[in-house]
Scaffold this active site. Structure first.
Site, mmCIF file in Angstrom:
data_model
loop_
_atom_site.group_PDB
_atom_site.id
_atom_site.type_symbol
_atom_site.label_atom_id
_atom_site.label_comp_id
_atom_site.label_asym_id
_atom_site.label_seq_id
_atom_site.Cartn_x
_atom_site.Cartn_y
_atom_site.Cartn_z
ATOM 1 C CG HIS A 154 6.586 -8.297 0.128
ATOM 2 N ND1 HIS A 154 6.773 -9.461 0.820
ATOM 3 C CD2 HIS A 154 7.810 -7.738 -0.026
ATOM 4 C CE1 HIS A 154 8.070 -9.604 1.077
ATOM 5 N NE2 HIS A 154 8.718 -8.581 0.583
ATOM 6 C CG ASN A 185 1.050 -12.859 1.946
ATOM 7 O OD1 ASN A 185 1.225 -12.332 0.855
ATOM 8 N ND2 ASN A 185 2.040 -13.142 2.769
ATOM 9 C CG ASP A 278 -16.035 5.303 -9.802
ATOM 10 O OD1 ASP A 278 -15.071 6.097 -9.819
ATOM 11 O OD2 ASP A 278 -16.937 5.298 -10.668
ATOM 12 C CD GLU A 281 -11.222 7.239 -7.357
ATOM 13 O OE1 GLU A 281 -12.338 7.773 -7.583
ATOM 14 O OE2 GLU A 281 -10.195 7.501 -8.026
ATOM 15 C CG ASP A 287 -9.027 11.288 -7.515
ATOM 16 O OD1 ASP A 287 -9.349 10.286 -8.200
ATOM 17 O OD2 ASP A 287 -8.892 12.424 -8.009
ATOM 18 C CG PHE A 288 -6.565 5.372 -6.373
ATOM 19 C CD1 PHE A 288 -5.330 5.179 -5.769
ATOM 20 C CD2 PHE A 288 -7.711 5.106 -5.633
ATOM 21 C CE1 PHE A 288 -5.236 4.716 -4.460
ATOM 22 C CE2 PHE A 288 -7.631 4.641 -4.321
ATOM 23 C CZ PHE A 288 -6.397 4.449 -3.739
ATOM 24 C CD GLN A 297 -9.149 10.611 -12.621
ATOM 25 O OE1 GLN A 297 -9.669 10.322 -11.550
ATOM 26 N NE2 GLN A 297 -8.364 11.668 -12.764
ATOM 27 C CD GLU A 301 -10.971 6.954 -11.348
ATOM 28 O OE1 GLU A 301 -11.909 7.590 -10.804
ATOM 29 O OE2 GLU A 301 -9.776 7.280 -11.241
HETATM 30 MN MN MN Z 1 2.578 -11.390 -0.411
HETATM 31 MN MN MN Z 2 -9.674 8.901 -9.744
#
Ligand code: MN
Ligand code: MN
Length: 310
Positions: A154, A185, A278, A281, A287-288, A297, A301
């Site tokens: 998930h 996981n 960074d 990214e 880019d977040f 940012q 970042e």
């Molecule tokens: Mn999981």
């Molecule tokens: Mn960013």
């Protein structure tokens, strides 16, 4: 089915066990779980602004669901240089960018608050095919993972959506799932999920989470061509209670990790894999936090988060 054989061949070349696929089971029950799924929005323009989102919803979508869905991307829609393999799917429970070449999400993003946790018990039964994908796209099924040696991992966690049966079921839709080594996981990935739960459920924080795969080196595949990430990333942005707009500032706590998709790491603490946004990214090409002001940012970042180790 030629596409089936071709993908199986790719997977075989990649060296992953296919497992013998038993009788083609009838399609898993899926349609009910995709209720409320919104039409894919175009991804080539800046469309993450909260104010613009309700207009993109189909008129039939319930207003409450639309509002909740928009919240998942309140800090901006992650973007990379090539929008051709980013199909945006916005659901009431989470939002994601689907990659039809890899047959998995590029990233899944969701808002997490205390009220997302409830008494609903974990969905039982098979994972659910995402019937909201456009015609012509491979619809990954439960059995694409069977015998592969990988968990159905998930991104938006089952426990994160336990306020209703419908919400929990949505996390089992396979566009929210990536092939993940069990040791990851059930190991450091799980422990970071537990930290997020603790922050949201017990400490009253509001979290914005985004998670997905990183593909470095030769890319393997399972089933009919479900790409296997070499690593997974996750970014948590932690909003303190009572924080006033714009809410995300240089002081905002951010936790970013990159964890390798390998065995033998079950006992590792999550904090061992901390890094900067960074770095995520750089390694994903995305880019977040795109709606966070550039100067903010730049600061949050670059920092490796100082969340307490668990
Ligand atoms: Mn999981
Ligand atoms: Mn960013």
């Amino acid at each position: 089915m030629p596409v089936l054989r071709a993908a199986a061949l790719v997977a075989a070349i990649a060296g992953f066990a296919i497992g013998c696929v038993p009788d083609r089971l009838r399609e898993e029950r899926g349609s009910a779980a995709t209720r409320g799924v919104d039409a894919p929005a175009p991804t080539s323009t800046r469309k993450a602004k909260r104010s613009a989102r309700p207009a993109a919803e189909p008129p039939a979508a319930p207003a409450a669901a639309a509002t909740r869905a928009a919240g998942h991307l309140a800090l901006g829609t992650p973007r990379d240089a090539d929008p051709s393999d980013d199909l945006l799917l916005v659901k009431p429970e989470y939002a994601l960018s689907y990659n039809a070449r890899r047959n998995v999400a590029n990233w899944v993003g969701w808002r997490l608050v205390g009220s997302d946790f409830g008494p609903t018990r974990r969905h039982k039964g098979k994972f659910i095919t995402d019937e909201s994908l456009p015609p012509g796209m491979l619809r990954v099924g439960h059995d694409d993972y069977s015998g592969s040696g990988f968990d159905r991992g998930h991104m938006c966690r089952s426990e994160d959506r336990t306020s209703s049966e419908e919400a929990n079921r949505a996390t089992f839709v396979l566009t929210n799932i990536l092939p993940q080594r069990h040791e990851l996981n059930a190991g450091p990935w799980l422990r970071l999920e537990e930290l997020a739960q603790d922050l949201a459920q017990k400490q009253g924080r509001e979290l914005y989470v985004v998670a997905g795969g990183i593909y470095e080196g030769p890319i393997g595949a399972i089933g009919r061509g479900v790409a296997v990430p070499s690593s997974f990333f996750k970014i948590l942005v932690v909003i303190e209670p009572g924080e006033t707009p714009p809410r995300v500032s240089e002081r905002t706590r951010v936790v970013a990790v990159v964890m390798p998709n390998v065995g033998e790491i079950e006992r590792e603490p999550w904090a061992r894999y901390r890094t900067s946004v960074d770095e995520v990214e750089r390694r994903t090409g995305y880019d977040f936090l795109t709606d966070v002001p550039e100067d903010v940012q730049r600061v949050i970042e670059a920092r490796v988060g100082d969340a307490p180790a668990r």
